[in-house]
Design an enzyme around this catalytic site. Structure first.
Site, PDB file in Angstrom:
ATOM      1  N   PRO A 283      20.804   4.303 -17.996  1.00 49.17           N
ATOM      2  CA  PRO A 283      22.052   4.534 -19.030  1.00 49.17           C
ATOM      3  C   PRO A 283      22.155   3.282 -19.738  1.00 49.17           C
ATOM      4  O   PRO A 283      23.104   3.274 -20.578  1.00 49.17           O
ATOM      5  CB  PRO A 283      23.000   5.006 -18.371  1.00 49.17           C
ATOM      6  CG  PRO A 283      22.772   4.439 -16.747  1.00 49.17           C
ATOM      7  CD  PRO A 283      21.265   4.427 -16.569  1.00 49.17           C
ATOM      8  N   GLY A 284      21.861   2.016 -19.196  1.00 50.07           N
ATOM      9  CA  GLY A 284      21.957   0.758 -20.286  1.00 50.07           C
ATOM     10  C   GLY A 284      22.681  -0.257 -19.658  1.00 50.07           C
ATOM     11  O   GLY A 284      23.065  -1.404 -20.492  1.00 50.07           O
ATOM     12  N   LYS A 286      21.900  -2.678 -17.595  1.00 53.10           N
ATOM     13  CA  LYS A 286      20.949  -3.964 -17.437  1.00 53.10           C
ATOM     14  C   LYS A 286      20.597  -4.170 -19.024  1.00 53.10           C
ATOM     15  O   LYS A 286      20.635  -5.441 -19.216  1.00 53.10           O
ATOM     16  CB  LYS A 286      19.785  -3.470 -16.572  1.00 53.10           C
ATOM     17  CG  LYS A 286      19.998  -3.356 -15.054  1.00 53.10           C
ATOM     18  CD  LYS A 286      18.867  -3.091 -14.384  1.00 53.10           C
ATOM     19  CE  LYS A 286      19.086  -2.731 -12.900  1.00 53.10           C
ATOM     20  NZ  LYS A 286      19.953  -1.667 -12.826  1.00 53.10           N
ATOM     21  N   CYS A 396      16.308   0.716  -6.589  1.00 56.29           N
ATOM     22  CA  CYS A 396      17.357   0.963  -5.481  1.00 56.29           C
ATOM     23  C   CYS A 396      17.088   1.521  -3.976  1.00 56.29           C
ATOM     24  O   CYS A 396      17.577   2.402  -3.684  1.00 56.29           O
ATOM     25  CB  CYS A 396      18.589   1.667  -6.082  1.00 56.29           C
ATOM     26  SG  CYS A 396      18.074   3.266  -6.831  1.00 56.29           S
TER      27      CYS A 396
END
Length: 461
Positions: A283-284, A286, A396
């Site tokens: 979703p942005g 990084k 992750c």
């Protein structure tokens, strides 16, 4: 499941699985019994997670989630989330407790009855719900379901006894691992018993809210009543409100991002003015870090909907990036990049604090498939950078097959690629997260609770 139980409560006779007729009275529609729709939704969602391996996030989506869940009031939705999350976090202990109260295993085909009992027990053992309410609604739920009507007396007897003997039962199940056997065994193999136990315990601790701020972490920590973490993230204190109501949200001064999730971009170093690709961008969070650091960012994702969400997030933050809707494995840029970030899809086992369904919807076969996909993606990512270019790989997952082992395999077959070791002196306060090979490895028991994350920095010679 593993347990160190020695003695089971024995004051009361265990309920037998007699198939009595149960109740014949009661209203014909569950809508007229306050609290019942939420319990029905919780049991259905729990069944979908455990039987169909359905993602919990998808079912709890306010727009496209489970229809029974979406029909509830906001308060009942919150209750469903609390019940299901508690049930999944403590499932082995709940099932052990129920087995102690039953005269034998439930009949084959009685999975829906199992979910009713788990939902009832989760409320009684781990939530602030009056026992009588949890029992009454579980009995009513069984009565309304033709498959379970014959077991109404059983549900009533088991849960009432649980209420009477709660303290003794809680003590008896305290030694039961809260993780599935297969997953706990992999943690022990990777980290040893002591760390595996700490990771297991951390899974029961509510997640903190970490923020990545555009500038001046100390100032925002003071404004929001938070703490500056060793990597520069700001961790909020206890907070139960809505994130958009906090100072700084509307003007885009910060965004929510777990401490561990913020590290892969930080490992790229100075990227100001460089061309950087974020290969699985939505979703942005990084992508926003890359843009804030002054990079010329190309953000890729194969989902148009996810890219729209990414652009919305960047707009709020006042940051810019080129976006491309494409499968990164098929992406061929006109010009090679200076650096690439590959935050690859994975088993997500490092996010159990936020997503307790993960270890119930994934298995060892899934981990193996995902590790193979990650290797394929990393090999392609290395073709997208110019000589001397950097690739940061991250995910992750807590499983070394999706991290350390996969990186070792790629390095062994690519003599033109080398690891750029992360040095502890560059990250004071985060030394525990740097492994012997110079990769970054966080586990949920570190730094007061973080996502489990793996990051490795590679350079193309």
């Amino acid at each position: 499941m593993t347990s160190d139980i020695q003695n089971k409560p024995s004051r009361s006779k265990k309920p037998r699985l007699a198939q009595g007729r149960g109740r014949e009275d009661g209203p014909s529609s569950f809508q007229d019994k306050p609290g019942l729709p939420a319990r029905i939704a919780a049991a259905r969602i729990l069944a979908a997670v455990l039987e169909k391996k359905t993602s919990l996030d998808g079912m709890l989506d306010s727009e496209n989630g489970n229809p029974v869940y979406r029909a509830l009031s906001p308060a009942d939705r919150a209750l469903v989330r609390a019940i299901v999350n508690s049930a999944l976090r403590h499932l082995p202990r709940i099932e052990t407790a129920l087995s102690m109260l039953l005269d034998g295993p439930l009949p084959q085909g009685a999975r829906s009855l199992h979910h009713i009992l788990v939902v009832g027990a989760a409320q009684m053992l781990y939530l602030d719900v009056p026992d009588h309410s949890a029992v009454d609604l579980a009995v009513e739920q069984a009565h309304r379901d033709p498959r379970n009507r014959r077991f109404v007396k059983l549900v009533n007897a088991v849960l009432r006894r649980l209420g009477r003997e709660k303290a003794e039962i809680e003590k008896a199940v305290a030694g039961v691992s809260v993780l599935p056997d297969w997953f706990y065994a992999r943690l022990v193999s990777a980290y040893g018993h002591e760390v595996a136990q700490r990771i297991s315990a951390a899974q029961l601790t509510p997640s903190s809210i970490d923020l990545t701020v555009k500038a001046d972490p100390a100032l925002w920590a003071e404004k929001l009543g938070g703490t500056v973490m060793p990597n520069g993230s700001v961790r909020l204190g206890e907070f139960e409100g809505q994130i958009p109501s906090l100072e700084g949200f509307a003007e885009g001064a910060w965004w929510v991002q777990d401490l561990a999730a913020s590290m892969p971009v930080r490992l790229l170093g100075d990227i100001s003015g460089k061309r950087v690709a974020d290969l699985c961008a939505a979703p942005g969070g990084k992508t926003a870090q890359l843009a804030l650091a002054g990079a010329k960012v190309t953000a890729l994702d194969q989902s148009g909907n996810r890219l729209r969400r990414l652009r919305e997030n960047l707009d709020r933050l006042g940051l810019q990036a080129e976006t491309v809707e494409v499968n990164m494995l098929k992406y061929q840029p006109e010009q090679l990049f200076d650096a690439v970030l590959l935050d690859a899809p994975c088993s997500s086992t490092g996010t159990l604090r936020k997503h307790p369904d993960v270890c119930w919807t994934k298995d060892e076969a899934d981990i193996a498939k995902l590790a193979a996909l990650q290797g394929q993606m990393l090999r392609h990512a290395l073709t997208l950078v110019a000589p001397g270019g950097i690739v940061v790989f991250s995910n992750c997952s807590l499983d070394p097959s999706e991290g350390e082992a996969m990186i070792a395999e790629v390095l062994a077959e690519n003599p033109d690629v080398e690891r750029v070791a992360v040095h502890s002196e560059d990250w004071p306060g985060m030394e525990a997260a740097i492994n012997a090979e110079g990769d970054l490895r966080t586990t949920p028991d570190m730094f007061g609770g973080v996502d489990g994350f793996f990051s490795s920095v590679l350079r193309k010679k």
